[in-house]
Write an enzyme that holds these catalytic residues in place. Structure first.
Site, short mmCIF file in Angstrom:
data_model
loop_
_atom_site.label_atom_id
_atom_site.label_comp_id
_atom_site.label_asym_id
_atom_site.label_seq_id
_atom_site.Cartn_x
_atom_site.Cartn_y
_atom_site.Cartn_z
N HIS A 98 74.43 42.95 75.33
CA HIS A 98 73.29 43.09 74.14
C HIS A 98 72.19 42.58 75.27
CE1 HIS A 98 74.78 38.59 74.73
NE2 HIS A 98 73.28 38.50 74.87
N GLN A 164 69.52 39.16 69.67
CA GLN A 164 70.11 39.97 70.49
C GLN A 164 71.06 41.05 69.85
OE1 GLN A 164 72.50 36.29 71.36
NE2 GLN A 164 71.17 35.77 73.51
N ASP A 166 73.40 44.48 69.70
CA ASP A 166 74.44 44.77 70.65
C ASP A 166 74.11 46.33 71.49
OD1 ASP A 166 75.83 42.40 69.93
OD2 ASP A 166 77.14 43.66 68.61
N ASP A 196 79.75 38.48 80.96
CA ASP A 196 79.43 37.97 79.82
C ASP A 196 80.38 38.88 78.81
OD1 ASP A 196 78.20 35.79 78.24
OD2 ASP A 196 77.43 37.26 77.39
N GLU A 233 84.40 36.72 81.10
CA GLU A 233 84.44 35.68 80.01
C GLU A 233 85.58 36.48 78.93
OE1 GLU A 233 81.51 33.49 77.02
OE2 GLU A 233 81.13 35.44 77.36
N HIS A 298 78.81 25.83 79.70
CA HIS A 298 77.27 25.71 79.77
C HIS A 298 76.79 25.63 78.19
CE1 HIS A 298 78.38 29.85 80.35
NE2 HIS A 298 77.35 30.09 79.43
N ASP A 299 77.71 25.91 77.19
CA ASP A 299 77.23 25.77 75.82
C ASP A 299 78.60 24.90 75.20
OD1 ASP A 299 79.49 27.57 75.56
OD2 ASP A 299 78.14 29.27 75.80
#
Length: 494
Positions: A98, A164, A166, A196, A233, A298-299
């Protein structure tokens, strides 16, 4: 660059070097000695690209540029050069599923139906069920995968936040642009990429060309990377992993969310069984490919691969209050608070990750037991600045968490690659003990971790050659081995 035998240290340039004027790429460069002291040999740098920064830099406006908040391209080049001087390899984020709604492509696409960028995005006359994105990733924040754009008079799809949109990654011109982004950062000295949202891109590619169910996209991406590793990921179960690896010609490494989910179930139960289950279901990776393991990313700690009852167990243990949870499926806390800030237990969790086959990742701050800030919204709770005063204090204190994690990382790297497919997950009759027998060219290594607070005594079927590492002083190992509460021990065996 090969991933085998490496240990990765994950850094957010917005927070690693400290708040305010110290933040940014130059601040990261000045703190690299800490990364080496921990023992890592690879730096994973989270997004630093031009962005309005509504989602920690994952909403990108220019994939080729450096955001002014982090410095200049010269600062980036200096950082890479210094990393290489310190024998650190550099991995950067490749975020191309995205863009930001502020990206010039999207602005052109929404303003002009005849724009060459209109086909770069996924549009619809009306919202509908979509075969690529079944539901919003951030449920509770976004109630649909479609958002209406007044300029375009159409709906655009967004798997993540509505800011964001796509990309249609199967579109030939988008693929050319992605290849150009990869080449650009390779020209600036980057050694690899953390890719990602891989499953979303594979499914979108299949809409354009159903060949290999869209996995051709990853083969094409690997060609563009020209041998630089791609760390993907892949938030899916292990049965899908072989397709993402291909014949070693797609992803080089898979971030193994399956094992990560079951690791936290094991911690919640003080039982090795979930991890033994995870490893026995993990497909052997092709030669040159591997898995990547971590404690906290990180999230949020996304627990969507667990069953409902298993997820409830982990939530009850580590996020009993609703304010600690995210999106109905995850936890927005750092590791140390989840484990009661017990240094022994936190070190034990690090020992698990350093013992698993594949490549371990240490996220900044986990080596010092950093806390979270639940007063911050959403995932910002775990994105707080690195606590350098804590580093200085623990540097001077033997037995600190920092010293324990550094010892684990250095010893792990000294062992060389611990490859998937060359490791047996063992049960000792003691449910709390995880045993990992790594078969290696210079002899097997047995790694044992006690997930409980109770001392255990084990009978071994192996001849012990040498103690490699332990959490405390133990009697020399023989046919019987003792592990203290939350203890760990690595042995060379016959």
């Amino acid at each position: 660059m090969t991933l085998d035998g490496r240990v990765i240290y994950q850094v957010d340039p917005a927070t690693f070097s400290g708040p305010g004027a110290d933040a940014g790429l130059d601040g990261v460069r000045r703190r690299l000695e800490h990364v080496r002291a921990v023992g890592a040999d690879t730096l994973w740098l989270q997004p630093f690209y031009v962005s309005p920064y509504r989602d920690a830099g994952y909403d990108i406006v220019d994939h080729h540029g450096v955001s002014q908040r982090f410095g200049t391209m010269a600062d980036f080049d200096d950082l890479v050069e210094r990393c290489h001087q310190l024998d650190l390899r550099v991995v950067v984020g490749l975020v191309v599923q995205h863009t930001s709604t502020d990206h010039p492509w999207f602005r052109s696409a929404r303003d002009d139906p005849a724009s060459p960028y209109r086909d770069f995005y996924v549009w619809a006359a009306e919202p509908h069920d979509d075969e690529v994105v079944k539901k919003p990733v951030f449920q509770g924040v976004e109630d649909s995968i479609w958002a209406y754009d007044d300029h375009a008079g159409r709906y655009y799809r967004h798997a993540f936040y509505r800011h964001q949109p796509d990309l249609d990654v199967g579109h030939p011109r988008i693929r050319e642009a992605i290849a150009g982004i990869v080449r650009h950062w390779l020209d600036h000295g980057v050694d690899g990429f953390r890719v990602d949202a891989v499953p979303h891109m594979v499914r979108q590619a299949a809409v354009t060309d159903s060949r290999d169910d869209g996995f051709w996209f990853l083969s094409e991406l690997a060609d563009a990377a020209d041998g630089a590793p791609l760390l993907g990921e892949v938030d899916e179960g292990p049965s899908t992993y072989p397709e993402y690896f291909g014949n070693g010609d797609r992803l080089t490494g898979i971030l193994d969310f399956w094992t990560n989910n079951l690791l936290f179930l094991a911690l919640a139960r003080s039982s090795a069984e979930p991890l033994v289950r995870a490893l026995r279901a993990q497909p052997t990776s092709p030669e040159g490919c591997t898995y990547l393991n971590w404690l906290r990313n990180h999230d949020e700690l996304n627990l969507s691969l667990l069953s409902d009852s298993e997820r409830d167990e982990v939530m009850a243990a580590f996020a009993p209050d609703e304010t600690m949870r995210a999106f109905g499926r995850g936890i927005r806390r750092r590791l140390a608070p989840m484990l009661g800030d017990d240094v022994r237990r936190v070190a034990m969790a690090h020992a698990i990750v350093q013992s698993l086959p594949g490549v371990p990742i240490v996220r900044y701050g986990e080596e010092i037991g950093m806390g979270d800030d639940l007063s911050l919204p959403g995932r910002e709770a775990v994105r707080t600045p690195m606590e350098w005063s804590k580093v200085e204090e623990q540097d001077l204190r033997p037995g600190s968490l920092l010293s324990r994690v550094s010892q684990l990382v250095h010893r792990r790297r000294g062992l060389g690659p611990l490859r998937p497919g060359h490791c047996d997950a063992l049960s000792f009759g003691a449910d709390a003990v995880l045993g990992l027998l790594h078969h290696r060219a210079d002899g097997p290594v047995l790694m044992m971790i006690n997930l409980s607070d109770d001392q255990v005594c084990l009978e071994l079927e192996y001849d012990v050659r040498a103690d490699l590492l332990a959490d405390r002083e133990y009697e020399p190992a023989g046919s019987g081995v003792v592990l203290g509460g939350y203890g760990y021990r690595w042995l060379r065996v016959r």
